[in-house]
Design a protein around this motif. Structure first.
Motif, mmCIF file in Angstrom:
data_model
loop_
_atom_site.group_PDB
_atom_site.id
_atom_site.type_symbol
_atom_site.label_atom_id
_atom_site.label_comp_id
_atom_site.label_asym_id
_atom_site.label_seq_id
_atom_site.Cartn_x
_atom_site.Cartn_y
_atom_site.Cartn_z
ATOM 1 N N LEU A 292 2.852 14.053 8.108
ATOM 2 C CA LEU A 292 2.264 14.740 6.956
ATOM 3 C C LEU A 292 3.045 14.784 5.650
ATOM 4 C CD1 LEU A 292 0.827 17.598 9.383
ATOM 5 C CD2 LEU A 292 -0.227 15.391 8.716
ATOM 6 N N ASP A 293 4.117 14.885 5.913
ATOM 7 C CA ASP A 293 5.082 14.884 4.514
ATOM 8 C C ASP A 293 4.626 13.565 3.624
ATOM 9 O OD1 ASP A 293 6.432 17.361 4.431
ATOM 10 O OD2 ASP A 293 8.021 16.475 5.393
ATOM 11 N N SER A 294 4.562 12.494 4.626
ATOM 12 C CA SER A 294 4.338 10.861 4.006
ATOM 13 C C SER A 294 2.985 11.087 3.162
ATOM 14 C CB SER A 294 4.690 10.007 4.919
ATOM 15 O OG SER A 294 3.430 9.795 5.603
ATOM 16 N N LEU A 295 1.944 11.744 3.974
ATOM 17 C CA LEU A 295 0.728 11.591 3.279
ATOM 18 C C LEU A 295 0.263 12.385 2.123
ATOM 19 C CD1 LEU A 295 -1.517 11.861 6.609
ATOM 20 C CD2 LEU A 295 -0.563 9.844 5.539
ATOM 21 N N ALA A 296 1.319 13.741 1.912
ATOM 22 C CA ALA A 296 1.259 14.404 0.784
ATOM 23 C C ALA A 296 2.012 13.916 -0.256
ATOM 24 C CB ALA A 296 1.891 15.766 1.240
ATOM 25 N N GLY A 297 2.784 12.635 -0.069
ATOM 26 C CA GLY A 297 3.513 11.982 -1.009
ATOM 27 C C GLY A 297 3.190 10.722 -1.527
ATOM 28 N N GLN A 298 1.952 10.557 -1.474
ATOM 29 C CA GLN A 298 1.357 9.146 -2.058
ATOM 30 C C GLN A 298 0.730 9.096 -3.240
ATOM 31 O OE1 GLN A 298 1.010 6.551 -0.023
ATOM 32 N NE2 GLN A 298 2.419 7.940 1.480
ATOM 33 N N GLY A 299 1.179 9.879 -4.178
ATOM 34 C CA GLY A 299 0.870 9.854 -5.538
ATOM 35 C C GLY A 299 -0.386 9.639 -5.924
ATOM 36 N N ALA B 89 0.446 9.951 14.776
ATOM 37 C CA ALA B 89 1.474 10.702 14.141
ATOM 38 C C ALA B 89 2.803 10.633 14.302
ATOM 39 C CB ALA B 89 1.037 12.230 15.131
ATOM 40 N N ASP B 90 3.389 9.549 14.960
ATOM 41 C CA ASP B 90 4.756 9.167 15.107
ATOM 42 C C ASP B 90 5.029 8.159 14.003
ATOM 43 O OD1 ASP B 90 3.269 7.495 16.387
ATOM 44 O OD2 ASP B 90 4.567 7.261 18.197
ATOM 45 N N ASP B 91 4.041 7.862 13.131
ATOM 46 C CA ASP B 91 4.421 6.599 12.019
ATOM 47 C C ASP B 91 4.278 7.605 10.842
ATOM 48 O OD1 ASP B 91 4.543 4.896 14.308
ATOM 49 O OD2 ASP B 91 2.744 4.256 13.896
ATOM 50 N N TYR B 92 4.590 6.695 9.514
ATOM 51 C CA TYR B 92 4.178 7.404 8.401
ATOM 52 C C TYR B 92 3.815 6.207 7.392
ATOM 53 C CZ TYR B 92 9.021 5.775 7.386
ATOM 54 O OH TYR B 92 10.125 5.170 7.276
ATOM 55 N N LEU B 93 3.683 6.586 5.923
ATOM 56 C CA LEU B 93 3.266 5.657 4.997
ATOM 57 C C LEU B 93 4.432 5.916 4.021
ATOM 58 C CD1 LEU B 93 -0.617 6.549 4.189
ATOM 59 C CD2 LEU B 93 0.506 4.890 6.171
ATOM 60 N N TYR B 94 4.830 4.603 3.313
ATOM 61 C CA TYR B 94 5.934 4.535 2.373
ATOM 62 C C TYR B 94 5.289 5.506 1.197
ATOM 63 C CZ TYR B 94 8.338 1.447 4.885
ATOM 64 O OH TYR B 94 9.280 0.889 6.114
ATOM 65 N N ALA B 95 6.122 6.184 0.620
ATOM 66 C CA ALA B 95 5.814 7.239 -0.749
ATOM 67 C C ALA B 95 5.153 6.214 -1.680
ATOM 68 C CB ALA B 95 6.951 7.837 -0.927
ATOM 69 N N ASP B 96 4.001 6.692 -2.108
ATOM 70 C CA ASP B 96 3.188 6.166 -3.196
ATOM 71 C C ASP B 96 2.633 5.004 -2.943
ATOM 72 O OD1 ASP B 96 4.217 8.149 -5.154
ATOM 73 O OD2 ASP B 96 5.900 7.163 -5.488
ATOM 74 N N ALA B 97 2.629 4.389 -1.828
ATOM 75 C CA ALA B 97 1.930 3.262 -1.240
ATOM 76 C C ALA B 97 0.365 3.357 -1.512
ATOM 77 C CB ALA B 97 2.024 2.986 0.263
ATOM 78 N N VAL B 98 -0.230 4.283 -1.194
ATOM 79 C CA VAL B 98 -1.679 4.475 -1.411
ATOM 80 C C VAL B 98 -2.217 4.413 -2.828
ATOM 81 C CG1 VAL B 98 -3.844 5.807 -1.078
ATOM 82 C CG2 VAL B 98 -2.073 5.686 0.681
ATOM 83 N N ALA B 99 -1.159 4.983 -3.942
ATOM 84 C CA ALA B 99 -1.361 5.054 -5.219
ATOM 85 C C ALA B 99 -1.345 3.554 -5.723
ATOM 86 C CB ALA B 99 -0.360 5.672 -5.984
#
Length: 341
Positions: free
Chosen positions: A34-41, A102-112
């Motif tokens: 969830l931290d990673s989703l909030a950090g997508q820019g 839920a055990d994975d994540y997205l790299y920061a700003d990747a969605v942006a």
């Protein structure tokens, strides 16, 4: 309680819905996700997060408390990841959907990096790459230098040229494609993602593939992909063959498919048959059963393999598989390869 839904977000429709199926992965991994989703820019109003609790034992609600007003929480009876993802799609309000385990994540700003392209070019699907990570790995930043973009007229156009991954978290897709064509995961089976991905791409319009590493994949001991008991293995094999048969049957059942879609579906089915045999070889399956399974594939119209030139490896496999001696050599080669790795 089963079917319980707690909606904590505002009423404005977002652009993108993150669907996070959860089952007993623990508070720390869910918080990292969830931290990673909030950090997508991207703007908060542009996305929503839907966590689907698949009947887990003691969901860590304290994690959601750290994201006030940011998460829609749904609890349902345990029915597997496919059913959980279906519930997420049904609850989603975004134009696009992306699955994140839920055990994975997205790299920061990747969605942006990919969202402006997704919107500007009106893609139905945008896919990306991933990197394996450990359970303790912190969320890192995406590297955008040298990203390559490949554009395709449709999902079927992509699928007739490439081997489609079975991972449901390697792309974002337009929700309307799944809704209009009734594309959902088959609950209670393994390899439900192979079927879902194939059907989604089959009906998708303009599609894009990025070399951008958006997704961080954590393979944990004890996850369903690492179970090796015999009952589990046999069910995986049975479900794999059933999915392959249903996709093959779809070519005849959907008379509205165009030539590109038929070609794409044929390629996918043929590679699934190859994968099925390779899995039998890896399990050191006795020769009489291998022959019996091939006879069963023939009876279901899945054998022999199509005389197509999809790739050099496919041509070699198909050529060898035309004789018993060749199949025996394929089995020996796969067992040797497995020992070396």
């Amino acid at each position: 309680m089963p079917g319980c839904t707690e909606n904590l977000v505002n009423d404005a429709a977002p652009v993108l819905s993150f669907v996070v199926p959860y089952y007993n992965v623990g508070a720390s991994l869910l918080r990292r996700c969830l931290d990673s989703l909030a950090g997508q820019g991207i703007r908060r109003s542009d996305y929503e997060v839907i966590v689907v609790d698949d009947g887990s034992d003691g969901f860590p609600h304290s994690v959601l408390a750290d994201f006030p007003g940011q998460v829609t929480y749904i609890r349902r009876e345990h029915a597997g990841p496919g059913a959980a993802r279906n519930a997420g799609i049904d609850a989603a309000r975004g134009e696009y959907v992306q699955f994140v385990d839920a055990d994975d994540y997205l790299y920061a700003d990747a969605v942006a990096c990919y969202l402006p392209m997704l919107l500007a070019k009106d893609y139905d699907v945008v896919s990306f790459s991933f990197k394996p990570v450990g359970a303790e790995a912190p969320v890192g930043h995406v590297k955008t230098m040298g990203v390559k973009v490949a554009d395709y007229a449709s999902g079927a156009d992509f699928m007739r040229r490439h081997n489609l991954s079975g991972c449901p978290w390697l792309y974002a897709f337009r929700r309307a494609v799944a809704d209009i064509h009734g594309v959902r995961f088959t609950p209670g089976i393994y390899h439900e993602d192979e079927e879902f991905n194939t059907r989604l791409y089959l009906y998708a319009g303009r599609t894009c593939q990025l070399s951008l590493p958006v997704y961080a994949y954590c393979q944990r001991a004890g996850s369903i992909t690492t179970k090796r008991d015999r009952a589990h293995v046999e069910k995986r094999l049975s479900d794999f063959k059933a999915v392959t048969r249903r996709l093959s049957d779809l070519r005849a059942a959907d008379t509205a498919l165009n030539a590109v879609q038929v070609e794409a579906l044929g390629r996918k089915v043929n590679f699934l048959v190859c994968d099925y045999l390779i899995n039998l070889f890896r399990l050191r399956t006795a020769w009489p059963r291998v022959k019996s399974e091939i006879a069963s594939l023939r009876q279901q119209g899945l054998w022999p393999l199509a005389r197509e030139h999809y790739s050099l490896s496919y041509v070699v496999f198909r050529w060898l598989a035309e004789s018993e001696a060749g199949i025996w050599l394929l089995a020996r080669a796969e067992r040797i390869r497995k020992r070396l790795h």
